[in-house]
Design an enzyme around this catalytic site. Structure first.
Site, PDB file in Angstrom:
ATOM      1  CB  SER C  23      -0.892  -0.004   1.238  1.00  0.00           C
ATOM      2  OG  SER C  23      -1.620   1.203   1.316  1.00  0.00           O
ATOM      3  CB  CYS C 132       0.261   5.392   8.886  1.00  0.00           C
ATOM      4  SG  CYS C 132       1.076   6.766   8.046  1.00  0.00           S
ATOM      5  CB  THR C 268      11.020   0.730  -1.106  1.00  0.00           C
ATOM      6  OG1 THR C 268      10.359   1.215   0.077  1.00  0.00           O
ATOM      7  CG2 THR C 268      12.115   1.685  -1.497  1.00  0.00           C
TER       8      THR C 268
END
Ligand SMILES: Cc1cc2nc3c(=O)[nH]c(=O)nc-3n(C[C@H](O)[C@H](O)[C@H](O)COP(=O)(O)OP(=O)(O)OC[C@H]3O[C@@H](n4cnc5c(N)ncnc54)[C@H](O)[C@@H]3O)c2cc1C
Ligand SMILES: Cc1cc2nc3c(=O)[nH]c(=O)nc-3n(C[C@H](O)[C@H](O)[C@H](O)COP(=O)(O)OP(=O)(O)OC[C@H]3O[C@@H](n4cnc5c(N)ncnc54)[C@H](O)[C@@H]3O)c2cc1C
Ligand SMILES: Cc1cc2nc3c(=O)[nH]c(=O)nc-3n(C[C@H](O)[C@H](O)[C@H](O)COP(=O)(O)O)c2cc1C
Ligand SMILES: Cc1cc2nc3c(=O)[nH]c(=O)nc-3n(C[C@H](O)[C@H](O)[C@H](O)COP(=O)(O)O)c2cc1C
Ligand code: FES
Ligand code: FES
Lengths: 306, 292, 306, 292
Positions: C23, C132, C268
């Site tokens: 995500s 997060c 990434t």
């Protein structure tokens, strides 16, 4: 311009500069004498010592990871007595403070080691390792919660007149909370961070690479985590901080100082460049000169005000 | 021991599909290195690869100041090393570790190399040859194509060897006794597939030699499994020997305790850990506690 | 040899292979269609959505660190409604399950987003982002303790019939403890790990690099920490694990699978190589063939038995 | 837009102390790139540096399939890029982003480049020149030594320029009006230290031009502080313009939301974030909400 001041004071200890060695990466100092003059270092922090000798963990004990290494030495050390008779006498010849890192299975063992070391003349301070991820006991079971961390701190403070530096683990939900508890318990300074618990798996043999399965991650990879830890702790406690984790050059060291560390320790970088400590020291001095900063202490925590 | 952050590469040669020899100019190391010692090499500055890599001193020329490394490409670091060219430089620490104890004058010596294990033994051979000692050299490899330096070893070993021994066998590889008749200083070869010399492990050749009861001192380097067999043969025949071990290293200078191996003879009953980088990489074969 | 089986089942969801997108690193999928066939992916996990649109954090939002990156996007997203009308229709054309990541300021907001998404046809599962590190609310305040994590999980489970995957943070003392609580609360699967809180300081400007001061560390640097998290959680909970954190090649993905992950997500690495997901998938297939493993499921957790 | 994992380097030239031009062969990009677009470049495989780096398409040759990048060494990535040689290759994604909107036929155009800002503007100039439009080009730099491509720009601009304008001034640098008389298509230079052309920021030259009231469309690229001044000048004179912005990028293709900048014209009153990589890097000057 006059030479900038590099001297800092940590836990009542006057250090001629802020560059230290990280415990466990610099042996007992003697190993590095072919490469540099130990007299130039701010302090030498030696490998963690326990009451009795320890054999440490099975091999392999080391594996390289992206921009980092995992180690699982497991506190192999000759024990505090053998350190005092065999290693310390030559180390104390240098005009550099010796900080001795201690560890133990129990609170009592920490206190006992601290007491023994306090009876020996010439030790500058103790660093209490409550953050080794590579031992069943004497590591994270104390470092992972505020109460345990405070208990060890109090016991060591009670057992010694030496300045007590407590070394914290990043493997916690709030390092600031632990720092606060340890400071309340009387720590004179904090070292952060110890290694992050990590693991590597050998996909050919389909088993963990390290003999001990998990290990502690250090090196440049962890630097952002370490800088954040220093930043956070600096905001809540007033005791001086020794910052470490992935420092390989002067700019890295300055990140820690700007985040709030009054001194820095160099670990993994010693393996890459045996003169890393000296080059970092020279780089910091150069930065101060170039930026016309008269005193390194002006930079401590300077990134908090912008 | 010294730190040499920029040592120039004179030459990089490819010897087999995955083995290379690199020669460098470093008079200090050439002047002081002893057989069995190693260099701790930072292949690239920066992070890739991060750690130094240990390589044995493979050969030195004390006059010209040249040193050589012999290495096999096995992973990331050695792959990057193989990309280096003449004129590039390497960052070295060394010479490090305890080398081989040289044999007493006149001692009958055998060197046992498994694969890239010839790297440090070649320097030992140079030294022995220089001192007039002409040992037996047993070379093992998986196949004939992977055999390293046979001709150069022959040149150093006193006495000739049967030429056909060294040419790759045509036809079906079969069992073959690698022993050569010219003595002293025999070069014997073993390959796993029998494509050159004896078919089987190089330790078979050692077993044969020891059975002849003429060897007094053995030096071995190669995979751990091979060294374990060497050690047990030496024990069986009561012959002295030294082995060069490998372990993953951090500092290379005794400071980090990464590279330990189990040895007898410490304070403890069962074993004590000694550092391959400092107390080794060469150990008395009988002092090592072998794993499985 | 027959082609090995790559299909896995996660939270009742049949995936044709174990390679997912992480995500926040793959937008809403469309961005990557010039580079790869979305139909080949195990599933697409989209950027976390909140009830209302969010602008996210001030810039700079990204900084490169050794073998990693720090990001502080701060959950910028168009809101769940706009996602459903503008982005989802084209994405659901693909023969690949769409997993929607959700976040919120309050437990109620999580539930509300979950409910809205459940009413839209075609969504395969929800991933609940309670991890997060880049927002004041809706991130770690739920992910950092077992009770909060369980509460959000129960609320989302109550609001949806879709499979619920809960995404955990590594910034905790015991990720296994949180995993256990979340599994008890009804999570159908776990995603781990989200980013590690970190920081970088600009030594020239003497201030934090990121506009939001701290950020989340991802990329190869964190892989050892992530593999260890999967390993630990696999030992205590039986719900399937989606592993992520620094996967850039097939060998990395296999480390996670061997540690106990039934699927992996690539984050990434998409920035480094837009075809990373596909190359990882092909690499896994190649490994299975080479090692004559008929079914990827045989490898899940295989490094625990040796 | 495409992914080109191995694009060969034809040439690397050093133009000034820290600026380089690299030319590559990639017909697909050469064929499709529009001025203002950029390439996202993986300088080395592996971890160092980890992320791609964005560089504007600096020039293309649609016939030969060549493309060029023009870059300044400012950090780790560009330092490694400068070490690349002919025959090495780069991994590219592109062309990416929204390029410049070309001016209407006959529009009076000015290009304003601060330092390395000439990189994308040169490609725009190529395109304008090809379409018969001969813009004014304002080039700024810190010193004469850092001025880039003045001669090449002159070649592309219709009409000549005063030769002495371009030679470095001897003696004490003084204030100087960089305006050149030959028109249309003037090349004007400004340096911070006055060592060539106007002494002062290149925006002074733009202010002069705008005061003449003959420019209808301005394209600018350079440091943010310069672009902010450009935008305020354009606003003051009510002239249209586009600016090319820079922001740190992750994906480069709109997926990660790293590269946003504040713009007017979204749903919100104050500002909305738009992605430099996708909705930019070129924005209408009036749409950008400038920071401080
Ligand atoms: C004292 C000593 C002398 C050596 N001499 C030679 C020699 O002359 N020629 C030669 O080809 N090889 C030699 N080796 C082995 C050589 O160090 C490894 O092959 C090399 O480090 C592999 O690096 P890599 O990056 O290619 O492999 P990778 O597997 O990618 O390396 C990952 C990590 O594991 C370590 N590692 C991997 N294999 C070994 C190994 N066998 N021993 C120790 N560490 C290892 C690496 O150093 C590195 O830290 C020696 C090892 C030791 C300890
Ligand atoms: C659309 C676009 C086009 C560009 N075109 C050019 C060009 O044609 N020529 C040129 O010289 N430069 C150009 N730049 C700037 C160029 O991308 C940076 O100079 C370069 O990324 C610096 O990398 P580094 O590793 O040397 O610097 P470092 O400072 O070490 O880089 C660290 C990180 O910051 C990022 N970064 C640093 N500076 C910038 C910057 N100014 N803009 C964006 N990211 C940055 C890097 O990409 C990297 O992720 C452009 C930037 C953008 C956004
Ligand atoms: C091989 C090795 C051994 C270590 N041993 C110890 C130790 O005995 N006691 C301790 O407090 N920390 C130990 N550490 C942790 C370091 O002192 C340091 O906190 C950590 O490595 C982070 O710094 P670095 O990234 O600069 O290495 C060890 C680290 C390494 C790499
Ligand atoms: C730019 C960026 C944005 C991210 N946004 C989100 C997000 O919105 N929701 C979420 O759950 N995780 C988010 N993550 C975390 C990733 O999904 C993933 O957990 C983490 O990056 C580790 O994987 P990686 O190392 O492969 O990137 C984001 C990561 C990055 C780098
Ligand atoms: S490698 Fe550090 S002690 Fe041997
Ligand atoms: S760089 Fe990822 S959205 Fe622009």
């Amino acid at each position: 311009m006059k030479k900038p001041n590099l001297a800092v004071e940590i836990a009542g200890l006057k250090l001629k500069n802020p560059v230290l060695t990280a415990s466990g990466t610099f042996g007992f100092g003697a190993e590095y004498t072919p490469f540099l003059d130990l007299n130039r270092l701010g302090a030498v922090v030696v490998k963690s010592l326990t009451l009795k000798p320890r054999e440490g963990n099975p091999t392999p004990r080391l594996v390289e990871t992206p921009a980092g290494i995992l180690n699982s030495i497991g506190l192999q050390n000759p024990g505090v007595d053998s350190f005092l008779t065999e290693h310390f006498p030559s180390l104390r010849q240098f005009a550099t403070p010796v900080i001795v890192s201690i560890a133990g299975n129990t609170v009592e063992e920490y206190a006992a080691v601290a007491e023994k070391l306090s009876r020996a003349a010439g030790i500058a301070a103790l660093e209490v390792n409550i953050s080794c991820p590579n031992v069943e006991q004497g590591g994270l079971q104390f470092g992972a919660d505020p109460a345990g961390a405070a208990e060890v701190t109090r016991a060591v403070k009670g057992a010694t007149g030496l300045p007590v530096i407590v070394k914290l683990s990043p493997n916690v939900t709030s390092i600031a909370e632990i720092a606060w508890a340890v400071a309340e318990a009387g720590a004179d300074a904090l070292s952060l961070i110890n290694t992050l618990t990590g693991m590597a798996i050998d996909v050919h043999r389909r088993r963990p690479v390290l003999g001990n399965l998990t290990g502690g991650l250090s090196g440049p990879a962890v630097r952002p985590v370490a800088v954040r830890a220093v930043w956070e702790v600096y905001r809540v406690v007033r005791v001086p901080i020794i910052g470490m984790g992935g420092i390989v050059c002067a700019a890295d060291a300055l990140e820690f100082i700007l985040a709030g560390a009054r001194a820095v320790a160099v670990g993994t970088a010693n393996f890459l460049n045996p003169r890393a400590t000296i080059e970092i020291l020279e780089g910091i001095e150069h930065y101060l000169e170039e930026n016309e900063i008269a005193d390194i202490n002006e930079l401590v925590g300077a990134a908090h005000i912008f | 021991m010294g730190y040499f952050p920029a040592v120039e590469i004179l030459q990089q040669e490819k010897l087999t599909a995955d083995c290379f020899r690199i020669s460098l100019i470093c008079p200090q190391i050439a002047g002081s290195a002893r057989p069995g010692q190693f260099l701790h090499v930072k292949i690239n500055p920066g992070l890739e690869p991060l750690l130094r890599r240990p390589f044995s001193v493979h050969a030195v020329n004390r006059e010209t100041g040249e040193i050589a490394l012999l290495y096999r490409v096995v992973g990331r670091g050695t792959r990057l090393l193989a990309q280096k060219r003449k004129g590039d430089s390497l960052d070295l620490i060394g010479p490090l570790g305890r080398g081989f104890d040289l044999p007493a004058a006149g001692q009958r010596v055998a060197l046992v190399a498994g694969g890239i294990g010839i790297a440090p033994l070649y320097f030992l051979l140079q030294t022995l040859a220089g001192a007039g000692n002409s040992p037996d050299v047993l070379l093992g490899a998986r196949t004939a194509q992977e055999l390293l330096l046979v001709r150069k070893v022959q040149e150093l070993v006193n006495g000739g060897v049967l030429k056909e021994q060294l040419s790759i066998k045509k036809g079906r590889p079969g069992s073959h006794n690698g022993s050569l008749s010219t003595f002293p200083g025999r070069v014997m070869v073993a390959t796993d597939d029998g494509s050159c010399g004896h078919r089987g492990p190089v330790t078979d050749l050692l077993a044969g030699l020891l059975a002849e009861e003429k060897v007094e001192m053995v030096y071995a380097c190669g995979p751990a499994a091979m060294l374990k067999v060497v050690a047990s043969l030496l024990e069986r025949y009561g012959v002295d020997g030294e082995v060069s071990l490998e372990e993953r290293m951090g500092c290379g200078i005794g400071a980090c305790l990464s590279c330990v191996c189990k040895t007898r003879g410490g304070n403890r009953q069962d074993f004590s850990y000694r550092r391959v980088c400092l107390e080794g990489p060469v150990f008395k074969a009988r002092d090592v506690v072998w794993g499985d």
